[in-house]
Design a protein around this motif. Structure first.
Motif, mmCIF file in Angstrom:
data_model
loop_
_atom_site.group_PDB
_atom_site.id
_atom_site.type_symbol
_atom_site.label_atom_id
_atom_site.label_comp_id
_atom_site.label_asym_id
_atom_site.label_seq_id
_atom_site.Cartn_x
_atom_site.Cartn_y
_atom_site.Cartn_z
ATOM 1 N N ALA A 294 0.821 -1.213 0.000
ATOM 2 C CA ALA A 294 0.000 0.000 0.000
ATOM 3 C C ALA A 294 0.853 1.259 0.000
ATOM 4 C CB ALA A 294 -0.932 0.007 1.207
ATOM 5 N N PHE A 295 0.547 2.158 -0.942
ATOM 6 C CA PHE A 295 1.141 3.487 -0.976
ATOM 7 C C PHE A 295 0.301 4.459 -0.145
ATOM 8 C CE2 PHE A 295 2.778 2.362 -5.405
ATOM 9 C CZ PHE A 295 4.114 2.343 -5.034
ATOM 10 N N SER A 296 0.971 5.415 0.469
ATOM 11 C CA SER A 296 0.293 6.508 1.175
ATOM 12 C C SER A 296 0.020 7.656 0.218
ATOM 13 C CB SER A 296 1.163 7.033 2.328
ATOM 14 O OG SER A 296 1.499 6.018 3.234
ATOM 15 N N ILE A 297 -1.217 8.158 0.243
ATOM 16 C CA ILE A 297 -1.537 9.382 -0.496
ATOM 17 C C ILE A 297 -2.285 10.328 0.442
ATOM 18 C CG2 ILE A 297 -1.635 8.292 -2.779
ATOM 19 C CD1 ILE A 297 -4.720 8.272 -2.516
ATOM 20 N N PRO A 298 -2.173 11.644 0.219
ATOM 21 C CA PRO A 298 -2.920 12.583 1.050
ATOM 22 C C PRO A 298 -4.418 12.355 0.921
ATOM 23 C CG PRO A 298 -1.211 13.716 -0.194
ATOM 24 C CD PRO A 298 -1.298 12.326 -0.751
ATOM 25 N N GLU A 299 -5.124 12.527 2.010
ATOM 26 C CA GLU A 299 -6.564 12.279 2.039
ATOM 27 C C GLU A 299 -7.302 13.055 0.957
ATOM 28 O OE1 GLU A 299 -10.331 12.625 5.190
ATOM 29 O OE2 GLU A 299 -8.271 13.067 5.818
ATOM 30 N N ALA A 300 -6.908 14.321 0.756
ATOM 31 C CA ALA A 300 -7.631 15.191 -0.173
ATOM 32 C C ALA A 300 -7.433 14.795 -1.633
ATOM 33 C CB ALA A 300 -7.203 16.642 0.030
ATOM 34 N N GLU A 301 -6.428 13.970 -1.932
ATOM 35 C CA GLU A 301 -6.141 13.595 -3.323
ATOM 36 C C GLU A 301 -6.896 12.350 -3.774
ATOM 37 O OE1 GLU A 301 -2.054 13.299 -4.341
ATOM 38 O OE2 GLU A 301 -1.488 15.183 -3.395
ATOM 39 N N TYR A 302 -7.566 11.681 -2.849
ATOM 40 C CA TYR A 302 -8.128 10.366 -3.159
ATOM 41 C C TYR A 302 -9.077 10.398 -4.363
ATOM 42 C CZ TYR A 302 -10.462 5.866 -2.615
ATOM 43 O OH TYR A 302 -10.970 4.607 -2.842
ATOM 44 N N ASP A 303 -10.029 11.305 -4.360
ATOM 45 C CA ASP A 303 -11.015 11.342 -5.445
ATOM 46 C C ASP A 303 -10.358 11.629 -6.789
ATOM 47 O OD1 ASP A 303 -13.149 10.754 -3.767
ATOM 48 O OD2 ASP A 303 -13.558 12.857 -3.337
ATOM 49 N N VAL B 125 -1.699 -3.246 -5.998
ATOM 50 C CA VAL B 125 -1.211 -1.962 -5.502
ATOM 51 C C VAL B 125 -2.375 -1.211 -4.869
ATOM 52 C CG1 VAL B 125 -0.043 0.184 -6.106
ATOM 53 C CG2 VAL B 125 0.463 -1.922 -7.384
ATOM 54 N N GLU B 126 -2.197 -0.825 -3.631
ATOM 55 C CA GLU B 126 -3.207 -0.068 -2.898
ATOM 56 C C GLU B 126 -2.756 1.380 -2.758
ATOM 57 O OE1 GLU B 126 -5.104 0.007 1.669
ATOM 58 O OE2 GLU B 126 -4.029 -1.764 0.917
ATOM 59 N N LEU B 127 -3.667 2.306 -2.972
ATOM 60 C CA LEU B 127 -3.434 3.722 -2.679
ATOM 61 C C LEU B 127 -4.406 4.096 -1.572
ATOM 62 C CD1 LEU B 127 -2.134 3.462 -5.534
ATOM 63 C CD2 LEU B 127 -2.833 5.828 -5.946
ATOM 64 N N GLY B 128 -3.872 4.390 -0.385
ATOM 65 C CA GLY B 128 -4.729 4.617 0.767
ATOM 66 C C GLY B 128 -4.549 5.995 1.367
ATOM 67 N N VAL C 272 -0.193 12.201 5.231
ATOM 68 C CA VAL C 272 1.085 12.515 4.595
ATOM 69 C C VAL C 272 0.960 13.827 3.843
ATOM 70 C CG1 VAL C 272 1.863 10.121 4.403
ATOM 71 C CG2 VAL C 272 0.476 11.122 2.566
ATOM 72 N N ALA C 273 2.098 14.447 3.586
ATOM 73 C CA ALA C 273 2.094 15.769 2.968
ATOM 74 C C ALA C 273 1.857 15.722 1.468
ATOM 75 C CB ALA C 273 3.413 16.485 3.260
ATOM 76 N N GLY C 274 2.379 14.672 0.808
ATOM 77 C CA GLY C 274 2.283 14.644 -0.642
ATOM 78 C C GLY C 274 3.179 15.709 -1.255
ATOM 79 N N PRO C 275 2.883 16.184 -2.460
ATOM 80 C CA PRO C 275 1.773 15.730 -3.305
ATOM 81 C C PRO C 275 2.040 14.339 -3.866
ATOM 82 C CG PRO C 275 3.149 17.255 -4.531
ATOM 83 C CD PRO C 275 3.694 17.233 -3.125
#
Length: 245
Positions: free
Chosen positions: A79-88, A122-125, A129-132
């Protein structure tokens, strides 16, 4: 004992196809070596003609054609970490690109799942995290023969059990990242745990990590004050690298 996940290595048939997926689709950048003598796995384009490392936050995602050992993991779920706001945005872009996506909700956070060209899930969850974009690897799933044996081994390395599946086919442990131990079965999005996975960890004392599990390892491949390489009871390759190296 183990402080950070330094790398995760995957076996790929074609470096070009794998690179296209991870750099063009998931927007990872190629990791460059810090110097010509950098001995980490996956030091970048000049490190090895059959190996390439990409930057997933502070962790190397190593893509490796099979021409020796360690080979890198097969059908690994991670699983990769992505910022919450980027999910959509990630969901819309990957769906528009034609990828068959699955989704799961874990409390207040969501994860999407897709497959790379070599069959890794591959999971993007959503993570803090700061991202982008992708900013770290927060989970790796290993396939094991015996949950009891594997849980004991990783407990001795400092991982702590936080959840056990109702069917007793999986154990979730916390440590430098979330570690899932799965007896053979299909999980979310028909994911499977990885076999002969190659993981690298930073630690203050590599030999102390070795001493904690020396009676349980399948074999010791390398041992020095700065670097220890072992095979766990299921054949996964673990490297303990000194934090000062």
């Amino acid at each position: 004992m183990l402080t950070t996940l330094s790398w995760l290595a995957l076996e790929v048939k074609s470096l070009e196809s794998a690179r296209e997926f991870y750099t063009d689709v998931l927007e990872l950048s190629v990791r460059r070596p810090s110097n010509d003598n950098d001995e980490r796995h996956g030091v970048g384009e000049s490190g090895h003609e059959n190996e390439l490392a990409l930057a997933a936050g502070d962790t190397d995602l190593v893509l490796r054609r099979p021409d020796g050992v360690p080979r890198g993991g097969l059908h690994t779920h991670y699983a990769f970490s992505i910022p919450e706001a980027e999910y959509d945005d990630w969901w819309d872009r990957l769906e528009t690109a034609g990828y068959d996506l699955d989704e799961a909700q874990f409390g207040p956070v969501r994860s999407l799942y897709l497959y790379d060209p070599d069959g890794n899930c591959v999971e993007l969850g959503q993570q803090d995290v700061a991202g982008p974009g992708i900013d770290g690897i927060f989970e790796v799933v290993l396939e094991v023969e015996s949950l009891e044996r594997a849980e004991s081994f990783y407990s001795d390395l400092g991982f702590e059990t936080v959840d056990v599946g109702d069917d007793r086919k999986r154990v979730r442990m916390s440590g430098p990242m979330a570690l899932e131990l799965w007896e053979p079965h299909l999980g979310i999005a028909d994911a499977r745990g990885g076999v002969h996975v190659d993981l690298g960890f930073k630690t203050d004392e590599p030999t102390a990590a070795l001493n904690a599990v020396v009676d349980q390892v399948r074999q010791v491949d390398e041992e020095s004050a700065e670097r220890v390489v072992v095979r766990d009871p299921d054949g996964h390759v673990l490297t303990f690298v000194s934090s000062s190296a």
